[in-house]
Design a protein around this motif. Structure first.
Motif, PDB file in Angstrom:
ATOM      1  N   ALA A 206     -26.244  25.093  21.838  1.00 56.64           N
ATOM      2  CA  ALA A 206     -25.183  25.015  22.889  1.00 56.64           C
ATOM      3  C   ALA A 206     -25.887  24.563  23.905  1.00 56.64           C
ATOM      4  O   ALA A 206     -25.103  24.857  25.130  1.00 56.64           O
ATOM      5  N   ASN A 207     -27.216  24.219  23.952  1.00 54.26           N
ATOM      6  CA  ASN A 207     -27.641  23.599  25.445  1.00 54.26           C
ATOM      7  C   ASN A 207     -28.844  24.764  26.066  1.00 54.26           C
ATOM      8  O   ASN A 207     -29.160  24.324  27.937  1.00 54.26           O
ATOM      9  N   THR A 238     -31.840  20.275  28.295  1.00 52.25           N
ATOM     10  CA  THR A 238     -32.247  18.909  29.064  1.00 52.25           C
ATOM     11  C   THR A 238     -32.860  18.855  29.778  1.00 52.25           C
ATOM     12  O   THR A 238     -32.984  17.736  30.644  1.00 52.25           O
ATOM     13  N   ASP A 239     -33.595  20.214  30.381  1.00 50.18           N
ATOM     14  CA  ASP A 239     -33.857  19.758  32.035  1.00 50.18           C
ATOM     15  C   ASP A 239     -34.946  20.442  32.146  1.00 50.18           C
ATOM     16  O   ASP A 239     -35.889  20.202  32.816  1.00 50.18           O
ATOM     17  N   CYS A 240     -35.453  20.545  30.506  1.00 51.69           N
ATOM     18  CA  CYS A 240     -36.551  21.269  30.228  1.00 51.69           C
ATOM     19  C   CYS A 240     -37.455  20.119  29.862  1.00 51.69           C
ATOM     20  O   CYS A 240     -37.479  18.802  29.021  1.00 51.69           O
ATOM     21  N   ARG A 265     -42.658  22.189  36.569  1.00 57.20           N
ATOM     22  CA  ARG A 265     -42.230  23.205  37.604  1.00 57.20           C
ATOM     23  C   ARG A 265     -41.057  23.377  35.404  1.00 57.20           C
ATOM     24  O   ARG A 265     -40.770  24.856  35.169  1.00 57.20           O
ATOM     25  N   HIS A 266     -40.526  22.699  35.161  1.00 58.50           N
ATOM     26  CA  HIS A 266     -39.875  22.711  34.170  1.00 58.50           C
ATOM     27  C   HIS A 266     -40.605  22.612  32.187  1.00 58.50           C
ATOM     28  O   HIS A 266     -39.837  22.473  31.288  1.00 58.50           O
ATOM     29  N   HIS A 303     -34.047  18.788  19.628  1.00 60.77           N
ATOM     30  CA  HIS A 303     -32.752  19.340  20.294  1.00 60.77           C
ATOM     31  C   HIS A 303     -32.585  18.567  21.531  1.00 60.77           C
ATOM     32  O   HIS A 303     -30.960  17.906  21.611  1.00 60.77           O
ATOM     33  N   LYS A 304     -33.021  18.494  22.260  1.00 60.07           N
ATOM     34  CA  LYS A 304     -33.376  17.743  23.488  1.00 60.07           C
ATOM     35  C   LYS A 304     -32.466  16.651  23.499  1.00 60.07           C
ATOM     36  O   LYS A 304     -31.949  16.291  24.138  1.00 60.07           O
TER      37      LYS A 304
END
Length: 334
Positions: A206-207, A238-240, A265-266, A303-304
């Motif tokens: 689910a992201n 998707t931000d990682c 940071r991510h 998955h990303k």
């Protein structure tokens, strides 16, 4: 709602309205149920059992199956966050597909409780960690002192997963005892660890990246389902940036107690999850058998890329034996 209640009679009506997207009606019905329970109970609110959170202060009423969560006014240095950011994370979850793996949360402001229903220890705890969220007064002018909590999240109470696992450890380590009890404890441990990994994989689909994946941030429902409930560090997958730990450049790097590589940071290093999650050999054995891929950056990165390409996984909130089936000829279709 009446149709759904005919199949799930133990579930409160408020939860059906929330699930159908009618949040205001759900909150109204929940509050009516809460007031009714307060009129017909005498126990006191207390600090909730379990490991205390670093950003949330949690209290409960033993006879009421929900917990009340208040954002603290200050946090330890390792928690680089603010009240506004935490509220933003809870709003993200509220608006996101929870895929049956994130606790549904009701948000209330300016909630009044009778002072005599609070233990002195709980009042002292709130005054220490969240003084800006507490007011004690007779706001209605009727002579009854109230505890007014400025902002609170309310969630269904679950058994913290670390406590659930500890019960299994204690039963397995106990001297003497019944072999049947040991067998049940092994089954309890196995189910909890497998369900924990399944919960994370459903969140990934689910992201959602949970952030803090410690056992204490997950709970187990009365049906044995593992659910995530600590939202202050969640991020979109998707931000990682999922990375492998670089090989040490020399012996000094290898022996260093500090990281020798840059960390953004991510940035997330899945292979480092193991020491925090798998210290118990029994847990490690089950986890590595069923969910070793969670320690591989390639799993998360794939998955990303899938999410970024627009592919959506179907995630079923219920196990196969609990789903509806449709008779189609001689076949049973999920």
């Amino acid at each position: 709602v009446q149709f759904l209640r005919s199949m799930m009679p133990r579930k409160p009506r408020a939860e059906f309205y929330n699930a159908l997207g009618l949040a205001k009606q759900g909150k109204t019905l929940f509050y009516r149920d809460f007031l009714f329970h307060m009129r017909h109970s005498t126990d006191k609110f207390r600090i909730a059992p379990g490991i205390k959170g670093m950003v949330m202060l949690v209290f409960d009423l033993p006879s009421f199956p929900f917990v009340f969560k208040v954002i603290k006014d200050f946090y330890p240095p390792q928690k680089d966050t603010t009240r506004e950011q935490i509220r933003g994370k809870y709003l993200l979850v509220k608006q996101h597909d929870r895929v049956g793996r994130m606790a549904d949360t009701l948000e209330f402001s300016e909630v009044g409780f009778p002072r005599e229903r609070f233990t002195d220890e709980l009042i002292a705890e709130i005054q220490k960690f969240a003084p800006s969220q507490l007011e004690i007064s007779d706001r209605d002018g009727d002579g009854a002192t109230e505890v007014i909590v400025k902002h609170v999240y309310i969630e269904r109470r679950m058994i913290p997963l670390n406590i659930y696992l500890q019960e299994a450890f204690d039963a397995l380590r106990g001297e003497g005892g019944d072999e049947l009890l040991r067998q049940r404890a092994r089954q309890q441990l196995t189910r909890a660890v497998v369900e924990y990994g399944n919960a994370i994989k459903d969140l990934v689909a689910a992201n959602i990246f949970p952030g803090d994946m410690l056992w204490k941030n997950f709970g187990i429902t009365r049906h044995g389902k593992v659910v995530f409930y600590d939202y202050d560090e969640i991020e979109y997958i998707t931000d990682c940036n999922f990375r492998r730990v670089p090989a040490p450049r020399n012996e000094e790097d290898e022996m260093s107690g500090e990281v020798w590589y840059s960390v953004g940071r991510h940035d997330v290093f899945p292979e480092t999850f193991g020491p925090f999650l798998l210290g118990n050999p029994m847990v490690r054995e089950v986890f590595m058998k069923h969910h070793a891929d969670l320690l591989d950056a390639a799993f998360w990165q794939s998955h990303k890329e899938r999410i970024a390409s627009g592919h959506v996984f179907d995630v079923f909130p219920y196990e196969r034996d609990r789903r509806f089936h449709i008779q189609a000829g001689k076949e049973l279709l999920d």
